[in-house]
Scaffold this motif. Sequence first.
Motif, PDB file in Angstrom:
ATOM      1  N   SER A 138       0.850  -1.187   0.000  1.00  0.00           N
ATOM      2  CA  SER A 138       0.000   0.000   0.000  1.00  0.00           C
ATOM      3  C   SER A 138       0.880   1.230   0.000  1.00  0.00           C
ATOM      4  O   SER A 138       2.019   1.194   0.481  1.00  0.00           O
ATOM      5  CB  SER A 138      -0.927   0.014   1.229  1.00  0.00           C
ATOM      6  N   THR A 183      -7.568  -1.682  -4.254  1.00  0.00           N
ATOM      7  CA  THR A 183      -8.503  -0.855  -3.500  1.00  0.00           C
ATOM      8  C   THR A 183      -7.948   0.547  -3.351  1.00  0.00           C
ATOM      9  O   THR A 183      -6.765   0.722  -3.043  1.00  0.00           O
ATOM     10  CB  THR A 183      -8.754  -1.456  -2.099  1.00  0.00           C
ATOM     11  N   ARG A 185      -8.255   3.889  -1.137  1.00  0.00           N
ATOM     12  CA  ARG A 185      -8.724   4.303   0.191  1.00  0.00           C
ATOM     13  C   ARG A 185      -8.752   5.831   0.250  1.00  0.00           C
ATOM     14  O   ARG A 185      -7.752   6.498  -0.031  1.00  0.00           O
ATOM     15  CB  ARG A 185      -7.796   3.747   1.260  1.00  0.00           C
ATOM     16  N   GLU A 187      -9.425   9.037   2.837  1.00  0.00           N
ATOM     17  CA  GLU A 187      -9.507   9.396   4.248  1.00  0.00           C
ATOM     18  C   GLU A 187      -9.543  10.916   4.368  1.00  0.00           C
ATOM     19  O   GLU A 187      -8.729  11.603   3.741  1.00  0.00           O
ATOM     20  CB  GLU A 187      -8.301   8.861   5.019  1.00  0.00           C
ATOM     21  N   THR A 192     -13.666   7.286   6.393  1.00  0.00           N
ATOM     22  CA  THR A 192     -12.878   6.510   5.432  1.00  0.00           C
ATOM     23  C   THR A 192     -13.827   5.779   4.489  1.00  0.00           C
ATOM     24  O   THR A 192     -14.808   5.165   4.930  1.00  0.00           O
ATOM     25  CB  THR A 192     -11.978   5.487   6.138  1.00  0.00           C
ATOM     26  N   TYR A 193     -13.524   5.850   3.206  1.00  0.00           N
ATOM     27  CA  TYR A 193     -14.242   5.075   2.197  1.00  0.00           C
ATOM     28  C   TYR A 193     -13.232   4.258   1.413  1.00  0.00           C
ATOM     29  O   TYR A 193     -12.144   4.754   1.063  1.00  0.00           O
ATOM     30  CB  TYR A 193     -15.028   5.980   1.241  1.00  0.00           C
ATOM     31  N   LEU A 194     -13.590   3.011   1.118  1.00  0.00           N
ATOM     32  CA  LEU A 194     -12.771   2.125   0.303  1.00  0.00           C
ATOM     33  C   LEU A 194     -13.503   1.835  -0.998  1.00  0.00           C
ATOM     34  O   LEU A 194     -14.716   1.609  -0.995  1.00  0.00           O
ATOM     35  CB  LEU A 194     -12.493   0.810   1.038  1.00  0.00           C
ATOM     36  N   ASP A 214     -13.263   1.462   7.899  1.00  0.00           N
ATOM     37  CA  ASP A 214     -11.942   0.871   7.686  1.00  0.00           C
ATOM     38  C   ASP A 214     -11.771  -0.411   8.491  1.00  0.00           C
ATOM     39  O   ASP A 214     -10.657  -0.810   8.823  1.00  0.00           O
ATOM     40  CB  ASP A 214     -10.835   1.874   8.035  1.00  0.00           C
ATOM     41  N   ASP A 263      -4.223   0.317  -2.029  1.00  0.00           N
ATOM     42  CA  ASP A 263      -3.944  -0.961  -1.392  1.00  0.00           C
ATOM     43  C   ASP A 263      -3.894  -2.040  -2.472  1.00  0.00           C
ATOM     44  O   ASP A 263      -4.710  -2.046  -3.400  1.00  0.00           O
ATOM     45  CB  ASP A 263      -5.029  -1.312  -0.370  1.00  0.00           C
TER      46      ASP A 263
END
Length: 453
Positions: A138, A183, A185, A187, A192-194, A214, A263
């Motif tokens: 990541s 993924t 990410r 923030e 947090t949204y993935l 998360d 990620d």
Amino acid sequence: MAAVTGDRDRAQLILIGGLALAISFVAIALVLNSAIYTHNLASRYDGGGDDATTFARDARAGAGAALDHANGAGGSYAAVEGNYSEAIGNVSEAFGRSAAVSGRLVSIDHLSESRGVRVVDDEPGGSDFRPANGSASSWYVATDATVRNFEMTVDRTSLDDLGDSFDLGSLFGLFGGSETPFTVRFEDGTDTYLVAVYADEADDEVKVQVYEGDDGSGTEVGTCSVVADTATVEYAAARVNGERCAPLEALDDLGGSLDVRYDYPDSAVGSYELVADRLVAGEDAVGPFVSAVNDRNFGYGCTDGGSVFNGTADPGPHAVPALYDTTVETTYESADATFTSEWRVAPDERTVPTAPRIESFVVNDGTSGDDQFDLSWSATDPNGDPVSVEVTFVDSDGDTETFTAPGTVTLPTALQGDGPYDVTITATAGGESRSVSERHADDGTSGPVGCPT
């Protein structure tokens, strides 16, 4: 003779009556024509207003295309600004020629711009999404930055095939296992949204799943899919291959400045780009943006970690000068009215920047003795608020010293000889702050060390 005279009188009466009737018809026609003419004038005025609104909307779109063109052409800040000025002139001329046919005068004039940085990895044939310094499970692509025009194109066959029923929430506790979809990410310091991008090969689909949180206690927002060999994901516009992807609209709930992290970047092959409202310091790509990202990835440890960006050179991820936004003035003139307006141009922007920009930050080993440094910086605020700046040195023992004015500074005795020093500049305006941290050595080293190397 009397009979003849009577006939003439009747004929004259008929003639006079006919003339009176004709005059009445003419009067009615004049009234009707006057009403029609008045309505036409009103309609033309309303139409002029509508045309002016349409022109302003189209002019902003044209200015946005000119901005994207100039950023894509690359080069120094001066080159990008020059290309944009030329492009906006061409757009204005094209609009002007079209409007002149209808007897209208229109123009688009460039007023100002804000510098930023364009992060791009567009290696021909595509590449995975790892950083320039090699393998990483990541890494942060941007940190504490407002981001716009963020999109990527991925090859379906490079993605993990996770089928139709994959749940991103199941990944937590399984990191390092077989399910490792690429993924992104997002923030903002609070939320947090993935966004996972993977394949369903049974249906020849690329799937985009959005997850809020998360950890495993978060919530799956939803998944959208498209049947395609390649898929382009537009994060701000919430589209996949040009089609609306409703789950991506959840990203609108995030605040202004973001950390954006990849990620499992080796689980996708393709290309990507984004524009952020931080700066680099010229074509060598050293500067506040790169330093902030390296600091986020390595925690000051850039001497060992290198940089996640490849300077400005292909191939691989690189950070280059760009314009974040511009302001234009549109003018529309017709026979009925003149409309002049100012517009901010920032295509595919999710939120408007509010934090101060650190435009430059230079720390060089001083020339007058040991433990001296030459400091210079430039910082502005998008809202025009006054900016205060502090520069803090932290030595290897944790001792600190703060400076608030540029120039040559001498470290106090407690810090002397205890380098290298973690140097942080913090700009504050309107209640918001931004920082950039770098690692620097004292005498014996030419120029800065660490971030940047």
